[in-house]
Design a protein around this motif. Sequence first.
Motif, short mmCIF file in Angstrom:
data_model
loop_
_atom_site.label_atom_id
_atom_site.label_comp_id
_atom_site.label_asym_id
_atom_site.label_seq_id
_atom_site.Cartn_x
_atom_site.Cartn_y
_atom_site.Cartn_z
N UNK A 1 -17.25 -5.48 -1.60
CA UNK A 1 -16.54 -5.49 -0.31
C UNK A 1 -15.86 -4.15 -0.06
N UNK A 2 -15.25 -3.58 -1.09
CA UNK A 2 -14.62 -2.27 -0.95
C UNK A 2 -15.66 -1.24 -0.51
N UNK A 3 -16.81 -1.26 -1.15
CA UNK A 3 -17.89 -0.34 -0.80
C UNK A 3 -18.32 -0.53 0.65
N UNK B 1 -7.64 8.02 7.78
CA UNK B 1 -8.41 7.50 6.65
C UNK B 1 -7.48 7.00 5.55
N UNK B 2 -7.91 5.96 4.86
CA UNK B 2 -7.18 5.45 3.70
C UNK B 2 -7.43 6.38 2.52
N UNK C 1 0.83 -1.22 0.00
CA UNK C 1 0.00 0.00 0.00
C UNK C 1 0.86 1.26 0.00
N UNK C 2 2.17 1.09 0.06
CA UNK C 2 3.07 2.23 0.08
C UNK C 2 3.13 2.93 1.43
N UNK D 1 -7.31 1.02 -3.31
CA UNK D 1 -7.09 0.24 -4.52
C UNK D 1 -6.03 -0.83 -4.33
N UNK D 2 -4.95 -0.46 -3.63
CA UNK D 2 -3.89 -1.43 -3.37
C UNK D 2 -4.39 -2.55 -2.47
#
Length: 67
Positions: A60-62, A41-42, A25-26, A48-49
């Motif tokens: 699931x992201x939602x 917060x992301x 995710x950096x 996305x990563x």
Amino acid sequence: MTDVKRLKNLIKESGMRFNFIAAKCGLTDTGFRNKVDGKRQFTAGEVGALKDVLGLSLKEVDEIFLR
């Protein structure tokens, strides 16, 4: 707000090391931990990563990041 409980469960179930996911995710381990714990917060790029690394569906992201 991030559904931190569900995210933590998915990370645990993945069997991947925390620092491996953070790097993908950096983020530093500490930075990633703060985000997983809901203290920060992301960003869209980090989400996305995580989607790619954990193999999350768009649903699931939602459910995890947008509700």
